[in-house]
Write a protein that holds these residues in place. Structure first.
Motif, PDB file in Angstrom:
ATOM      1  N   CYS A 149       7.323  50.907  13.587  1.00 24.53           N
ATOM      2  CA  CYS A 149       8.501  51.134  12.527  1.00 24.53           C
ATOM      3  C   CYS A 149       9.772  51.349  13.144  1.00 24.53           C
ATOM      4  O   CYS A 149      10.815  50.794  12.638  1.00 24.53           O
ATOM      5  CB  CYS A 149       7.886  52.422  11.534  1.00 24.53           C
ATOM      6  SG  CYS A 149       6.352  52.266  10.458  1.00 24.53           S
ATOM      7  N   ALA A 150      10.027  52.138  14.172  1.00 20.34           N
ATOM      8  CA  ALA A 150      11.282  52.456  14.766  1.00 20.34           C
ATOM      9  C   ALA A 150      12.233  51.376  15.242  1.00 20.34           C
ATOM     10  O   ALA A 150      13.252  50.843  14.842  1.00 20.34           O
ATOM     11  CB  ALA A 150      11.222  53.678  15.842  1.00 20.34           C
ATOM     12  N   LYS A 151      11.126  50.583  15.786  1.00 19.94           N
ATOM     13  CA  LYS A 151      11.635  49.265  16.307  1.00 19.94           C
ATOM     14  C   LYS A 151      11.891  48.227  15.268  1.00 19.94           C
ATOM     15  O   LYS A 151      13.093  47.798  15.227  1.00 19.94           O
ATOM     16  CB  LYS A 151      10.848  48.464  17.250  1.00 19.94           C
ATOM     17  CG  LYS A 151      11.347  47.871  18.685  1.00 19.94           C
ATOM     18  CD  LYS A 151      12.330  48.844  19.243  1.00 19.94           C
ATOM     19  CE  LYS A 151      13.123  48.186  20.243  1.00 19.94           C
ATOM     20  NZ  LYS A 151      14.457  49.252  20.538  1.00 19.94           N
ATOM     21  N   TYR A 152      11.117  48.162  14.229  1.00 18.27           N
ATOM     22  CA  TYR A 152      11.250  47.103  13.410  1.00 18.27           C
ATOM     23  C   TYR A 152      12.218  47.415  12.383  1.00 18.27           C
ATOM     24  O   TYR A 152      13.215  46.574  11.979  1.00 18.27           O
ATOM     25  CB  TYR A 152       9.934  47.141  12.391  1.00 18.27           C
ATOM     26  CG  TYR A 152      10.076  46.227  11.050  1.00 18.27           C
ATOM     27  CD1 TYR A 152       9.746  45.058  11.349  1.00 18.27           C
ATOM     28  CD2 TYR A 152      10.032  46.928   9.904  1.00 18.27           C
ATOM     29  CE1 TYR A 152       9.797  44.115   9.961  1.00 18.27           C
ATOM     30  CE2 TYR A 152      10.477  46.250   8.685  1.00 18.27           C
ATOM     31  CZ  TYR A 152      10.149  44.780   8.824  1.00 18.27           C
ATOM     32  OH  TYR A 152      10.079  44.105   7.543  1.00 18.27           O
ATOM     33  N   LEU A 153      12.488  48.735  12.098  1.00 18.40           N
ATOM     34  CA  LEU A 153      13.476  49.051  10.942  1.00 18.40           C
ATOM     35  C   LEU A 153      14.994  48.963  11.550  1.00 18.40           C
ATOM     36  O   LEU A 153      16.004  48.684  10.963  1.00 18.40           O
ATOM     37  CB  LEU A 153      13.344  50.644  10.509  1.00 18.40           C
ATOM     38  CG  LEU A 153      12.107  50.826   9.591  1.00 18.40           C
ATOM     39  CD1 LEU A 153      12.134  52.263   9.657  1.00 18.40           C
ATOM     40  CD2 LEU A 153      12.358  50.127   8.383  1.00 18.40           C
ATOM     41  N   ALA A 154      15.091  49.247  12.891  1.00 16.69           N
ATOM     42  CA  ALA A 154      16.358  48.911  13.582  1.00 16.69           C
ATOM     43  C   ALA A 154      16.712  47.591  13.617  1.00 16.69           C
ATOM     44  O   ALA A 154      17.759  46.977  13.256  1.00 16.69           O
ATOM     45  CB  ALA A 154      16.489  49.822  14.904  1.00 16.69           C
ATOM     46  N   SER A 155      15.756  46.485  14.203  1.00  9.46           N
ATOM     47  CA  SER A 155      16.048  45.356  14.609  1.00  9.46           C
ATOM     48  C   SER A 155      15.940  44.381  13.513  1.00  9.46           C
ATOM     49  O   SER A 155      16.613  43.377  13.416  1.00  9.46           O
ATOM     50  CB  SER A 155      14.848  44.889  15.787  1.00  9.46           C
ATOM     51  OG  SER A 155      14.790  45.690  16.933  1.00  9.46           O
ATOM     52  N   GLU A 156      15.030  44.497  12.649  1.00  9.47           N
ATOM     53  CA  GLU A 156      14.870  43.537  11.717  1.00  9.47           C
ATOM     54  C   GLU A 156      15.606  43.841  10.391  1.00  9.47           C
ATOM     55  O   GLU A 156      16.016  43.225   9.454  1.00  9.47           O
ATOM     56  CB  GLU A 156      13.510  43.489  11.153  1.00  9.47           C
ATOM     57  CG  GLU A 156      12.242  43.325  12.326  1.00  9.47           C
ATOM     58  CD  GLU A 156      12.627  42.134  13.228  1.00  9.47           C
ATOM     59  OE1 GLU A 156      13.174  40.914  12.773  1.00  9.47           O
ATOM     60  OE2 GLU A 156      12.559  42.144  14.454  1.00  9.47           O
ATOM     61  N   LYS A 157      15.492  45.259   9.818  1.00  7.08           N
ATOM     62  CA  LYS A 157      16.516  45.529   8.851  1.00  7.08           C
ATOM     63  C   LYS A 157      17.711  46.068   9.136  1.00  7.08           C
ATOM     64  O   LYS A 157      18.488  46.494   8.166  1.00  7.08           O
ATOM     65  CB  LYS A 157      15.621  46.893   8.223  1.00  7.08           C
ATOM     66  CG  LYS A 157      14.189  46.376   7.590  1.00  7.08           C
ATOM     67  CD  LYS A 157      14.300  45.421   6.643  1.00  7.08           C
ATOM     68  CE  LYS A 157      12.911  44.992   6.009  1.00  7.08           C
ATOM     69  NZ  LYS A 157      13.095  44.212   4.846  1.00  7.08           N
ATOM     70  N   GLY A 158      18.156  46.368  10.499  1.00  5.33           N
ATOM     71  CA  GLY A 158      19.624  46.858  10.780  1.00  5.33           C
ATOM     72  C   GLY A 158      19.889  48.018  10.330  1.00  5.33           C
ATOM     73  O   GLY A 158      21.050  48.416   9.993  1.00  5.33           O
ATOM     74  N   LEU A 159      18.869  48.701  10.158  1.00 11.53           N
ATOM     75  CA  LEU A 159      19.047  50.265  10.033  1.00 11.53           C
ATOM     76  C   LEU A 159      19.504  51.174  11.236  1.00 11.53           C
ATOM     77  O   LEU A 159      19.015  51.012  12.131  1.00 11.53           O
ATOM     78  CB  LEU A 159      17.960  50.767   9.174  1.00 11.53           C
ATOM     79  CG  LEU A 159      17.435  50.040   7.668  1.00 11.53           C
ATOM     80  CD1 LEU A 159      16.055  50.601   7.287  1.00 11.53           C
ATOM     81  CD2 LEU A 159      18.917  50.062   6.898  1.00 11.53           C
ATOM     82  N   ASP A 160      20.086  52.405  10.691  1.00  7.46           N
ATOM     83  CA  ASP A 160      20.219  53.316  11.854  1.00  7.46           C
ATOM     84  C   ASP A 160      19.222  54.226  11.696  1.00  7.46           C
ATOM     85  O   ASP A 160      18.803  54.934  10.636  1.00  7.46           O
ATOM     86  CB  ASP A 160      21.461  54.209  11.586  1.00  7.46           C
ATOM     87  CG  ASP A 160      22.704  53.555  12.117  1.00  7.46           C
ATOM     88  OD1 ASP A 160      22.899  52.276  12.779  1.00  7.46           O
ATOM     89  OD2 ASP A 160      24.129  53.899  11.922  1.00  7.46           O
TER      90      ASP A 160
END
Lengths: 402, 402, 402, 402
Positions: free
Chosen positions: C18-29
């Protein structure tokens, strides 16, 4: 010096007999006490004092514990919407317990050797008096001359005549017990299972015909006022409301229930303000409490009423239940709209800042986002899971599920 | 060959839309079914059939399950004196569940591939339909076009117009749902928390003013007749009683309660026979059942009502509760005396060979030997033991017990 | 500026994904948070922080809410002797709720736009997280990538490999969830209905064989110390007791129960101090509370456990129940004598100034005056009244009473 | 001709005194009866008969009602998993009631004028005997010489000596009461609140050390066999199981509870088969019953145990509860795997065609279709609705919700 007895005194035949008997036959100094829980007028109090003086008791004491009765009991009956068997506001049984506790206080105060009550062996009040005295006055012997001697009214009257007390003790057609939280009415009809009480049996006659529109204000579960009247004390609000609506004949009914002693009992009553307040309070709660708050309040309040009815006010769980009930009332505040007709009333609705009704919440602008049809589909699907598995397992096992 | 769908059909806008949509857009063979649980007249049934024909469905089926609904549900609601929140006889929610079960039977009978209902995503009925289908038809997909497409009434009307279905679909001022066990009434007032329904909102107007004296006969908890009329089936007795007393306007109220979905709901209803029967039955029970029989019946019946309301009729505990309730009714037989006035009724009393009231038992000649004052003294003493010890221990321990 | 998401982070495969996905794919901090309710050692906390840094999250926060968890939850579980299905101290389910609440606090603190958890769609934890977030963060969207994408472990590992995160994510043979109030153990055996867990599945092995004599001190229902050790905080007492008795292998069992989702679940656990404390506390209560206090505590505590288990900690009735439970603990003070053996313990007895046991009260010198045989006769006679009337009425009516 | 009295006879000092006293001082024809509910061996029965003959009673009757006791009581205790206060299988109190009913049958059979029991005024058994006789023999006077005369053991012995009955009536160190459903053990330790019973107090000593692997078979809630042994009668299975596992010392404990009379009581017991059967049965139910079936069974069974304990077996609600419990057992069939160690046993798991555990249902191939993550999201959202609205309303109203 004679030994002292405190006698719970109502001025009726039985307690008059007791006063005379305990002084003359037992050689006791008799101290009478009348405890007002809301049922005595000023005139009645004075008449009672005169009667006691006439009997030559050492001292007569009148105590008014309406406020204490409200604070330590009626308040919780309202919080709990307590109606025995869905009908009866516990008018008399609750008051007996508080009368007994006030008597016990007096016994302690004057350090009496005995405590006496005039109950016969037939009813419930003897149990309530006995229990409270057993618990609060474990060292004090309880005297119950009428119960012990199994006297008839005629024998009591004959005995009193010997002292020149030739009062006409005719029995009223209806035995009436008035209090803050309702008035009970017993008569030959209530001794049957099938006869209603006639209109004239009720102390208050129906004289109002024009419907009355009312608004009741509640604050933290207590009645703080009605219409445009604010009261500094819910006790006063209750009394004023009662006076206003009693001529409509509302709050009348016949209660059929189980006595402490195991037999069924039937009693009429009128309790205008109690019924209206309880029903209005309950409607307000339906709007401001959650489903499970309502559920658990009902469970505990039902027991509160049952134990109170059965003289168990001093059982410690009663204090725990009171604490629970009080804790549920933080948001039971608002207005209830009522219309009073002869013999009935309509609850029309409520207003409260704590109303959980969706329509109000929707006004906050986010209700339509609470869920959608897709959520509902998932909800239903999962809510059905256990029964669905059960039915499948039945089929696989060849079980006949009916 | 097309796949088959069974559609629960009410003839309203939503289900009409579904019928057309499922046939035209999904290419399904649409089988409509209308399930009568007591709310449809013969005319209404025929009108519904005509509507279905007009829509060109493959087949329309009308099933009458009044008797089954009474035998498998209403009977237990009477045994349990079930009123949600003390007010509502569950008129609509119980019937939805039985309608869904009848639809499921039809699906199995014709071996349909899909089952459909016209509910929106807003209310409770979608949950009831979904749950029953999930449990009884685990392999069959549920179609809910209106819920899925979130259509407005206008959009539905426009769609139907394309097929020449230009019916005037005006929305009635009050949405009325009629059934065997009561009729629900919704309107703009019930969307608020404070407004009552006006007289004209109720389907039956008050036309009777002369008080009506009634005797209701119960046998093993079921209504077997009233006055001098005997019925071979309680269902007929209920319907006849309802017709007789409806013009008195009794059994009207507004129910405020928790929906399955977690929001509060408010709905008006009129349910003349249900209210009268439930209250009369309960009074009879107060005379013939013991205190703990009443207590446990109330506990279980309250849950029966709650689970039924929430679509959980097929949860197996419901069968266990029914068995319990039925087992308590062996002696709930006798006559209840009632007086019906406009807008209210009085329960006047009962007669039953199983009446436990002391006064009747006394007539058997042995009641006066049940106990004496000495027994009562011992009883009170022992009943007080635990609280007495508690208070003593408190004092010894220096505890502040309040 | 990117939008912010708070992710409940455990360091496992799912939340790492989730940590990786939310940052990389969703562009979230991505802000990660680990909430310690008693299950993390200092080393584990540091390892978790290192993992988060390695993943390149914006910030990682560790919060320790053991004290809050004790004060707002565990304390009441002890007051209520709460064991689900008579067996399970709710080890994991209670902690999830408090973790979710701490996450919600963090979301509010940093004003995040999203909140995320790594649960799959299969279990109960998703429901607990979702519900707490729905209630406390109604405006914040909940992100659940693992649930939404229905990914396998292999797919997650492959995705992480792309970022050079080539950790050996082998699945442990037993999934262990450690906390203050017990450690759950799942394995292939718990997926069956019939296999027990082997010794080696339990985190703590049995290394003590010599029986251990213990005295536990309770003050107002809370563990204040044991043997001659006094603690300034019950939390410390619990932890010290747990360390002492864990090597005896007590508090182990397998719980079978209903999940929120409707299916049955089976899980092993070890909870040495919880089981010993709950049983010792309950024995003390049997001596100091009255029958009806015990009864109502059990009723309410059972629901407290059920609602807590089902994620309903924020339902307001929970606060009312806590108030009730606390109010019952005023006299739950004293010493409980225990003997701990391998795999079991014996409760030997208690000492308390509030003990209601007759033998103690007798020492006060008045117990023999509480009642005599004559009182008992009267008591039994009246206690039998209702059943006696019932049986008589049956006979008169010719009823078959069975 | 003399009047007849039936005396419940145990052969102990009190009932021996009664037999002699009733014949010699009251001039009654004494008929003694010993009722075996599973506690008497053949030798004990014969010894009792010899004693009665020696006392010169008119007739002595021994009746064995084990089967009736099982069919009308123990069976329901198993269905309900009944343990008073979570610990005690009601060993003695249930049997007293059935002994009293058998005595009452004998009174009716020989048309006796009186019924007598040897209880003192101190305990609970007097209440149980009195109540059953009051209900079943309303016209028959109850004689209780020991209670009425408040005799000491020495006085009774002195009286019997006058008749040459110079038996050495030394009091055993531990008073043991053996029955089908457990053996109670009282001694000086159980009169305190803090002392455990020593090993030697228990009738069965621990002689087995090797763990024993057992499989128990249940059919419709009843024990039909264990290991490879099938029994034609659950009663036989219980007795065989008890003999097998008693030497492991399982099913021992000390029960602390409320007596009928309001004081707390403490009693040791050993009940090997009862404890094992109840716990195994309960585990099986956790797999085959739904959450709400378990919940309501627990509620009703708890009351069944309480009322039975308090002598209220003939209260009609008991029959209703039995009907409910029986109705829940249709699918409580299967095998329970157990391992018996000295002083404890492990429940290892179950097998049943009615197991609702997901893992089994999954094998049917459709479990993975029961719901997905999206359904779970919707489920959680709607489950949170009421608390969510509550918290929003609090915030809007500026309420301090804690």
């Amino acid at each position: 010096m004679n030994k002292k007895v405190v006698l719970a005194f109502s001025g009726g035949l039985d307690t008059t007999y007791c006063a005379k008997y305990l002084a003359s036959e037992k050689g006791l100094d008799v101290f009478t006490i009348a405890v007002n829980t809301g049922g005595f007028s000023k005139d009645e109090v004075e008449a009672l004092e005169a009667k006691a003086r006439q009997l030559g008791v050492v001292e007569h004491r009148t105590v008014n514990i309406e406020q204490e009765f409200y604070d330590r009991c009626v308040k919780y009956l309202i919080f709990g919407n307590v109606l025995r068997n869905g009908v009866y506001p516990l008018s008399v049984s609750a008051e007996r317990v508080f009368q007994a506790m006030a008597v016990a206080d007096y016994v302690k105060e004057i350090n009496a050797d005995y405590v006496a009550h005039g109950s016969t062996g037939a009813g419930n009040d003897q149990i309530r008096f006995d229990m409270i005295f057993q618990i609060l006055l474990p060292q004090v012997e309880i005297l119950t001359p009428v119960r012990d001697q199994k006297l008839s009214r005629e024998e009591e009257i004959a005995y009193l005549k010997k002292f020149g007390l030739d009062v006409p003790w005719q029995k009223a057609k209806y035995s009436i017990n008035q209090g803050l939280w309702g008035t009970s009415v017993g008569g030959e009809e209530t001794l049957t299972s099938h006869r209603p009480l006639p209109e004239e049996a009720y102390p208050t006659q129906v004289t109002e015909q024009t419907p009355l529109v009312l608004t009741l204000q509640f604050e933290n579960g207590e009645l703080s006022g009605f219409n445009d009247r604010k009261f500094d004390n819910p006790l006063k609000a209750i009394k004023a409301l009662n006076a206003l609506i009693a001529p409509y004949g509302i709050g009348r009914d016949i209660h059929v229930g189980d006595t402490i002693i195991g037999i069924k009992g039937r009693v009429g009553f009128e309790a205008p303000a109690p019924l209206l307040i309880l029903k209005a309070h309950q409607l307000l709660e339906k709007h401001v409490l959650t489903k499970w708050q309502m559920y658990w309040k009902d469970q505990l309040a039902n027991w509160y009423g049952m134990l109170l009815h059965e003289g168990q006010y001093l059982e410690p769980v009663m204090r725990n239940i009171e604490t629970f009930l009080e804790d549920t009332q933080h948001h039971v505040s608002g207005t209830v709209f009522v219309k009073v007709h002869p013999y009935r009333f309509e609850l029309q609705g409520i207003k409260s800042p704590f109303d959980l009704m969706a329509s109000d919440a929707a006004a906050y602008g986010e209700m339509n986002h609470l869920w959608d049809g897709n959520d509902a589909r998932g909800f239903a699907k999962i809510l059905a899971v256990q029964s669905r598995i059960f039915h499948q397992v039945q089929q696989k096992a060849g079980g006949n599920e009916e």
